[in-house]
Scaffold this active site. Structure first.
Site, PDB file in Angstrom:
ATOM      1  N   LEU A  16       0.887  -1.171   0.000  1.00 22.64           N
ATOM      2  CA  LEU A  16       0.000   0.000   0.000  1.00 22.64           C
ATOM      3  C   LEU A  16       0.921   1.216   0.000  1.00 22.64           C
ATOM      4  CD1 LEU A  16      -2.483  -1.096   2.794  1.00 22.64           C
ATOM      5  CD2 LEU A  16      -2.964  -1.068   0.351  1.00 22.64           C
ATOM      6  N   CYS A  17       0.643   2.223  -0.811  1.00 21.50           N
ATOM      7  CA  CYS A  17       1.566   3.353  -0.949  1.00 21.50           C
ATOM      8  C   CYS A  17       0.811   4.670  -1.079  1.00 21.50           C
ATOM      9  CB  CYS A  17       2.457   3.173  -2.181  1.00 21.50           C
ATOM     10  SG  CYS A  17       3.460   1.668  -2.151  1.00 21.50           S
ATOM     11  N   THR A  18       1.537   5.771  -0.918  1.00 18.88           N
ATOM     12  CA  THR A  18       0.997   7.101  -1.162  1.00 18.88           C
ATOM     13  C   THR A  18       1.994   7.883  -2.005  1.00 18.88           C
ATOM     14  OG1 THR A  18      -0.175   7.141   0.965  1.00 18.88           O
ATOM     15  CG2 THR A  18       0.222   9.260  -0.108  1.00 18.88           C
ATOM     16  N   ASN A  39      -4.144   3.924  -3.200  1.00 17.52           N
ATOM     17  CA  ASN A  39      -4.311   2.625  -3.849  1.00 17.52           C
ATOM     18  C   ASN A  39      -5.733   2.400  -4.342  1.00 17.52           C
ATOM     19  OD1 ASN A  39      -2.291   2.122  -1.257  1.00 17.52           O
ATOM     20  ND2 ASN A  39      -1.512   1.320  -3.198  1.00 17.52           N
ATOM     21  N   ARG A  79      -6.044   7.761   4.209  1.00 16.68           N
ATOM     22  CA  ARG A  79      -4.806   8.355   3.685  1.00 16.68           C
ATOM     23  C   ARG A  79      -5.062   9.409   2.617  1.00 16.68           C
ATOM     24  NH1 ARG A  79      -1.747   3.911   1.207  1.00 16.68           N
ATOM     25  NH2 ARG A  79      -3.850   3.139   0.832  1.00 16.68           N
TER      26      ARG A  79
END
Length: 393
Positions: free
Chosen positions: A137-139, A318, A331
């Site tokens: 999971l990323c930003t 995501n 997020r």
């Protein structure tokens, strides 16, 4: 034990639902003072010499980081074996051996070299190089200041469902990946082609910059078939007319000469798995989120009327930009809130780092934060810790 582990994802969601309702307000305050980061957390720099034969390119890095890679991969292997049957595990390993031998040049050859240098079986080196697409999971954020100067930042979060340490409140794989995080300077004919932030022994590219050209980060995209359909086609039907995500991005970083060329290549190449490419450029307005299906794509450009954010920045986590994120994931909502509160006049690397340091954008999965500016060629990354109270993701 296996039945409990199989229910673990559901238990985490239930936990997060409770956590959201009881503690969510603690994570609504935007971080203002995280920048500059602790210099001791800075990611070390290494060189990858593309003039060397593929079998030898990773030798210096393996000499230093090899034992830690072996420990991490062995841990992941044992976690998988604890969940699936021994027979299914053996089938998986056998197919990973087959996958490795079918990978295009020079990726197969480099992985053979890593296997020989580290002592890991080729099947496990292959697992290490493809597991990102299943457990991340990323930003990513691109921002443009009033003068048109572009900044690109990202958190790389990984290790989801891979060994939660109940005593220390950490993901085991994320903890093991932090000391393996490196900045790579990719060189050919004595000239630097690009820089990337990566993991030692990982031959693909997830975060990178090409000076005076563009910046790039990769975020996982969830889809019904994920990358499993593409992987099955690759293994069962010898379908090689598709690209592995992190191999495509490396090719783009090595070969593309401009933002426009990179955008075209990332948009139109058939992929093994769906993904988000976040691409920044040199000129005002050169920023986009490329939402990839395996064959098709959607592009949201900086300043587009499609954005749910301001006209001067883009945020990707995501989830598709035209959909609301699930109730337990703050997020994207919080990143938008923090960017809008600061305003375009404060667009800078410090703003991006502070936003990326705001919980739960910063979470227990966060391995590193990276900042990039194409115009100056600046790239920096720092390994991250998220002190309690902190979300699992």
């Amino acid at each position: 034990m296996k039945s409990i582990l199989a229910l673990f994802p559901l238990l985490v969601v239930v936990y997060l639902a409770f956590f959201t309702s009881s503690h969510g307000k603690e994570f609504q305050k935007c971080e203002r003072s995280a920048y500059p980061p602790d210099k001791h957390a800075a990611v070390p720099l290494y060189e990858v010499d593309l003039d060397l034969p593929p079998l030898q390119r990773w030798a210096p890095l393996m000499k230093e980081k090899g034992p830690k890679i072996v420990a991490m991969v062995d841990d992941v292997k044992n976690l998988i074996r604890s969940v699936v049957s021994e027979k299914l595990y053996e089938i998986l390993i056998k197919n990973l051996d087959k996958v490795a031998t079918t990978l295009p040049y020079p990726f197969y050859e480099e992985m053979v070299g890593i296997s020989a240098l580290s002592g890991l079986p080729l099947s496990l080196v292959t697992m290490y190089n493809i597991f990102y697409e299943a457990f991340t999971l990323c930003t990513s954020i691109i921002a443009q200041d009033p003068s048109g100067y572009l900044y690109h930042g990202r958190n790389l979060d990984t290790g989801l469902f891979l060994g939660w340490d109940t005593k220390n409140h950490t993901w085991r794989v994320a903890e093991q990946l932090r000391p393996l995080t490196v900045q790579l300077e990719w060189k050919k004919n004595g000239t630097t082609l690009f820089h990337s932030i990566s993991f030692a022994g990982y031959v693909g590219v997830l975060t990178a910059i090409k000076k005076d050209r563009f910046t790039l980060s990769v975020d996982k995209r969830f889809a019904l078939n994920g990358g499993f359909m593409g992987l099955l086609e690759w293994i069962l039907f010898d379908d090689r007319d598709q690209s592995w995500v992190a191999f495509l991005t490396r090719e783009v970083m090595q070969e593309a000469k401009s933002f426009a060329e990179a955008q075209t290549k990332l948009s139109k190449t058939r992929l093994l798995a769906p993904v988000y490419f976040i691409l920044g450029g040199m000129q005002p307005g050169e920023g986009c989120i490329i939402t990839r299906y395996r064959d098709n794509f959607d592009i949201m450009n900086l300043g587009s009327s499609q954005t749910r954010s301001g006209s001067w920045y883009l945020v990707e986590t995501n989830f598709d930009h035209w959909k609301n994120p699930p109730f337990f994931d703050y997020r994207r909502t919080l990143a938008n809130q923090c960017m809008m509160e600061s305003g375009q006049k404060n667009a800078s690397l410090s703003l991006l780092y502070n936003v990326l340091s705001t919980k739960p954008i910063l979470n227990k999965e966060t391995v590193y934060s990276a900042l990039m500016v194409a115009r100056s060629g600046r790239i920096q990354a720092w390994t991250r810790e998220c002190p309690d109270p902190c979300w699992p993701w």
